[in-house]
Design an enzyme around this catalytic site. Sequence first.
Site, mmCIF file in Angstrom:
data_model
loop_
_atom_site.group_PDB
_atom_site.id
_atom_site.type_symbol
_atom_site.label_atom_id
_atom_site.label_comp_id
_atom_site.label_asym_id
_atom_site.label_seq_id
_atom_site.Cartn_x
_atom_site.Cartn_y
_atom_site.Cartn_z
ATOM 1 N N GLU A 221 0.817 -1.214 0.000
ATOM 2 C CA GLU A 221 0.000 0.000 0.000
ATOM 3 C C GLU A 221 0.854 1.269 0.000
ATOM 4 O O GLU A 221 0.369 2.328 -0.364
ATOM 5 C CB GLU A 221 -0.943 0.010 1.212
ATOM 6 C CG GLU A 221 -1.994 -1.077 1.145
ATOM 7 C CD GLU A 221 -2.655 -1.309 2.488
ATOM 8 O OE1 GLU A 221 -3.525 -2.175 2.541
ATOM 9 O OE2 GLU A 221 -2.302 -0.654 3.478
ATOM 10 N N ASP B 288 -12.904 -6.300 -0.823
ATOM 11 C CA ASP B 288 -13.734 -7.512 -0.765
ATOM 12 C C ASP B 288 -15.065 -7.154 -0.109
ATOM 13 O O ASP B 288 -15.232 -6.052 0.403
ATOM 14 C CB ASP B 288 -13.018 -8.614 0.033
ATOM 15 C CG ASP B 288 -12.684 -8.160 1.436
ATOM 16 O OD1 ASP B 288 -11.589 -7.619 1.650
ATOM 17 O OD2 ASP B 288 -13.549 -8.302 2.339
HETATM 18 N N1 ADE Z 1 -9.455 -5.659 5.321
HETATM 19 C C1 ADE Z 1 -9.827 -5.901 4.064
HETATM 20 N N2 ADE Z 1 -10.867 -6.734 4.019
HETATM 21 C C2 ADE Z 1 -11.162 -7.047 5.293
HETATM 22 C C3 ADE Z 1 -12.111 -7.877 5.890
HETATM 23 N N3 ADE Z 1 -12.985 -8.574 5.151
HETATM 24 N N4 ADE Z 1 -12.127 -7.973 7.244
HETATM 25 C C4 ADE Z 1 -11.226 -7.276 7.974
HETATM 26 N N5 ADE Z 1 -10.302 -6.476 7.464
HETATM 27 C C5 ADE Z 1 -10.258 -6.345 6.126
#
Ligand code: ADE
Length: 261
Positions: A17, A222
């Site tokens: 990042e 996600d």
């Molecule tokens: N960072 C990116 N995706 C995540 C998730 N599903 N749960 C916790 N931290 C995250």
Amino acid sequence: MSQQITRLGLVSALHQEQAGLIDAMQDAQTVSRGMRDYTTGKLWGIDAVCVLSRIGKVAAAATVATLIERFQVSHIVFTGVAGAVESDVQVGDIVVADSLAQYDMDATPLFPRYEVPLLGQSHFGSDKHLTDRLAKAASEFLEQDLDDMVPGHDRDTFRLGSPRAFRGLIASGDEFIDSQARQLELKQAFPSLLAVEMEGAAVAQVCFEFGVPFSVIRTISDSANEASPHDFMQFIESVASRYAFGIVKRFCGMGDILPPA
Ligand code: ADE
């Protein structure tokens, strides 16, 4: 009165990042402390310190406390990725936090659920001016830079379409959320929740305690469900790291003065 960014702390949880940011720094110098590398220098005209927090609330809190106490930063920006918990928010969108809460804080029956003991609050507001500026940098990045910075095949792989920038509540906890059932529980506890991650609310608490203005920006990697781990690292490499670079570049390019309070 206008507020000057005399030294900007730029923090993220994963190495990719910050890819490029350290290369872009002028007069870069690195100091190691507590298993972290703090790189100071000038970033597009702004005095800055870049550091990887590592993952989770404790790691982020320790990093930010060091940034404030040892590196004397005046403002902090945290960049990274998050899972979406609101159906409108899609992979490739951006969420800028107006406020943050720790969903795994539970000192009941001594204190109300989610309240941070002895602080009397569960939600920590980000700095409005810093957040306005970061949100503006994010929107301009999506409108003007996305096509150049994220190649078409990567946009296709992750079905990016026309990503949008949102603003609202982010919740943090020491847990990667990868189930619809868990996501629903969090949504019920925090109805206005947009996204979950593992550091932001810890950064928010430390900044609140030290009186340091902060802002948190997350690229949605996600949908916090069973498909979450799929292609996660590739997304960070191909999409999130380019977002972070482009947005920070725009943010710094706006100068070191924030609008009047
Ligand atoms: N960072 C990116 N995706 C995540 C998730 N599903 N749960 C916790 N931290 C995250």
